[in-house]
Write a protein that holds these residues in place. Sequence first.
Motif, PDB file in Angstrom:
ATOM      1  N   UNK B   5       0.847  -1.194   0.000  1.00 24.92           N
ATOM      2  CA  UNK B   5       0.000   0.000   0.000  1.00 24.92           C
ATOM      3  C   UNK B   5       0.879   1.239   0.000  1.00 24.92           C
ATOM      4  N   UNK B   6       0.292   2.363  -0.389  1.00 26.12           N
ATOM      5  CA  UNK B   6       1.014   3.643  -0.376  1.00 26.12           C
ATOM      6  C   UNK B   6       0.381   4.511   0.704  1.00 26.12           C
ATOM      7  N   UNK B   7       1.194   4.896   1.663  1.00 25.75           N
ATOM      8  CA  UNK B   7       0.698   5.674   2.800  1.00 25.75           C
ATOM      9  C   UNK B   7       1.307   7.071   2.748  1.00 25.75           C
ATOM     10  N   UNK B   8       0.481   8.108   2.825  1.00 24.04           N
ATOM     11  CA  UNK B   8       1.059   9.462   2.832  1.00 24.04           C
ATOM     12  C   UNK B   8       1.550   9.816   4.240  1.00 24.04           C
ATOM     13  N   UNK B   9       2.725  10.389   4.310  1.00 18.54           N
ATOM     14  CA  UNK B   9       3.303  10.848   5.592  1.00 18.54           C
ATOM     15  C   UNK B   9       3.551  12.345   5.467  1.00 18.54           C
ATOM     16  N   UNK B  10       2.943  13.116   6.373  1.00 16.86           N
ATOM     17  CA  UNK B  10       3.085  14.567   6.277  1.00 16.86           C
ATOM     18  C   UNK B  10       2.135  15.144   5.240  1.00 16.86           C
ATOM     19  N   UNK B  18       8.806  20.959  10.508  1.00 17.82           N
ATOM     20  CA  UNK B  18       8.382  21.711   9.330  1.00 17.82           C
ATOM     21  C   UNK B  18       7.724  20.753   8.339  1.00 17.82           C
ATOM     22  N   UNK B  19       6.919  21.283   7.414  1.00 11.73           N
ATOM     23  CA  UNK B  19       6.140  20.371   6.568  1.00 11.73           C
ATOM     24  C   UNK B  19       6.938  19.740   5.423  1.00 11.73           C
ATOM     25  N   UNK B  20       6.912  18.436   5.361  1.00 14.55           N
ATOM     26  CA  UNK B  20       7.439  17.694   4.218  1.00 14.55           C
ATOM     27  C   UNK B  20       6.505  16.510   4.001  1.00 14.55           C
ATOM     28  N   UNK B  21       6.361  16.117   2.757  1.00 16.24           N
ATOM     29  CA  UNK B  21       5.476  15.004   2.447  1.00 16.24           C
ATOM     30  C   UNK B  21       6.292  13.851   1.894  1.00 16.24           C
ATOM     31  N   UNK B  22       5.946  12.649   2.378  1.00 18.61           N
ATOM     32  CA  UNK B  22       6.581  11.433   1.843  1.00 18.61           C
ATOM     33  C   UNK B  22       5.481  10.463   1.469  1.00 18.61           C
ATOM     34  N   UNK B  23       5.589   9.897   0.266  1.00 18.86           N
ATOM     35  CA  UNK B  23       4.699   8.789  -0.092  1.00 18.86           C
ATOM     36  C   UNK B  23       5.459   7.502   0.228  1.00 18.86           C
ATOM     37  N   UNK B  31       8.841  -0.626   4.927  1.00 18.17           N
ATOM     38  CA  UNK B  31       8.865   0.414   3.906  1.00 18.17           C
ATOM     39  C   UNK B  31       9.715  -0.076   2.740  1.00 18.17           C
ATOM     40  N   UNK B  32       9.107  -0.088   1.550  1.00 17.16           N
ATOM     41  CA  UNK B  32       9.860  -0.505   0.360  1.00 17.16           C
ATOM     42  C   UNK B  32      10.538   0.688  -0.299  1.00 17.16           C
ATOM     43  N   UNK B  33       9.849   1.819  -0.317  1.00 13.40           N
ATOM     44  CA  UNK B  33      10.397   3.022  -0.964  1.00 13.40           C
ATOM     45  C   UNK B  33       9.728   4.247  -0.368  1.00 13.40           C
ATOM     46  N   UNK B  34      10.415   5.374  -0.513  1.00 13.66           N
ATOM     47  CA  UNK B  34       9.854   6.654  -0.029  1.00 13.66           C
ATOM     48  C   UNK B  34      10.072   7.702  -1.111  1.00 13.66           C
TER      49      UNK B  34
END
Lengths: 171, 359
Positions: B5-10, B18-23, B31-34
């Motif tokens: 599954x793909x989970x959004x972080x941030x 501070x704001x950063x987004x990781x898929x 975790x396979x990839x970010x």
Amino acid sequence: MTEIQDTIFETDKVELMSIVLEKKSKHWRLCQICCCFVNSDDRYEVTYSFATGFRIENYRLIVAKEEEVPSISSVYDAAVFYENEMHELFGLNVTDMQTNLKDKLYRIGEETPFLNHLPPLPPKPKTPAPAAPAADEAKPAAPAADAAKSAAPASPAQQSEAAPASADKAN
Amino acid sequence: MAKTSVVPFGPQHPVLPEPVHLDLVLEDEKVLAAVPSIGYIHRGLESLVEKKDFNEMAYVTERICGICSFMHGMGYCMAVEKIFGVEVPRRAEYLRTIWSEMSRLHSHLLWLGLLADAFGFESLFYHAWRLREKILDMFEISTGGRVIFSVNTVGGVLKDMPADMLTAFVKNLDDMEKEIREMTDVFLQDYTVKSRLVDIGILTGDDAINCGAVGPMMRASTVPVDMRKTGYAAYDEIDFDIITGRSFDSYARCEVRIGELFQSIGIIRQAVKKIPDTELTVPIKGFPKGEAYVRLEQPRGEAFYYVRANGTKFLDRMRVRTPTFANLPALCKVLQGCDYGDVPLLILTIDPCISCTER
């Protein structure tokens, strides 16, 4: 003090890949990639910086606006972010990126690329001329002789005395 | 059967300053990839060179980030001074060194607090930030500001630290050193803290170089590179060793930053003893023409400043490659294969400064 090499070498697309492979084989790290759009010449200058220890070498690629630049992300993984940034913010045409984030690296409301997007600055408002002092109606009318005197242009001494007073009024 | 599954972080997360987004691509809890996305606080500061003249840009670069504020201003001023070919007075260089090390102290104490907060050790978080307040008080006394100082100018510095102030600061740091040691011993020896840091997020030396990691992220992987050793400012007359880690993991990154805390106190002591009595600025006439780059060691790692001038009061280009931007590939590397529960901690181990990253 440790000696630093402070040089920028010009290169072309063909030579760039061989330089990149040479640096990789000697365990140099990719320090940064900088894109600069030269408005006057309508061209990009892309500077690749490689570092080992305290030594740094810079290689500059000059390309025309619509020209393609090959990606080095197949050699240096770290180049992915620099190349995506250059493509998104500057419109540089980078081909064969290992990970193409499709202009989604920067989540910005403004349209990219940012080239020539700034509107011209608005012209500064002109400072208004100081208003002439209003005539005082309570004062009696000047006699004819004085009126003739006041009609004549003021002497330089009188003008210089009046100037600070009017400047103070404008302030 | 494993579920992907793909989970959004941030961008909003309690652990992120501070704001950063990781898929995050997850297979069950691994975790396979970010894939990162930035830009939530992009302010276009580099493009302000078209509107602000080269003197005003010193104040703009200070506002890239509130933690690394002083060194951003310093790096920019050093690059413009290099174009002018001026030599900054020696006292100004020593003052820049002292303020830089104070910045490093307050930044690392901030990070230690955030790290403690990330694994729920709130009392340790408050102790770290309580000590940081004393550094901010020193900044306020010497510059008038706690976060943005505005003491860097092209040609030197705008404020002085007289001898009695410097002596008082050294005494203050001597008193703080014992408290800092008590606090940092918890990070290094407490069983609960070690269980969250040891063998988590391993980055080998080769991977650190391949990913372009900088600063404590790289030094924790036993790569001994510290830009202060190039001798900018007054570092050419200061004796210090490069602090490296031994275990390539998050615990090593914590060790390196804690070691740098005490190292910074030692550097400030040396600088206060050796600071000469000269002017604070050199006069700068005309407009810059040419290009120059400067590399500094910020608390988070190597920062690269490039300035290009065309002989007018506005610059052609100002580029800041910040250490967190350079550490993003290393972050994606350490996240691969980690547990989902360790993601917030691993993001913190690069000491992210997203304001710097996005500018």
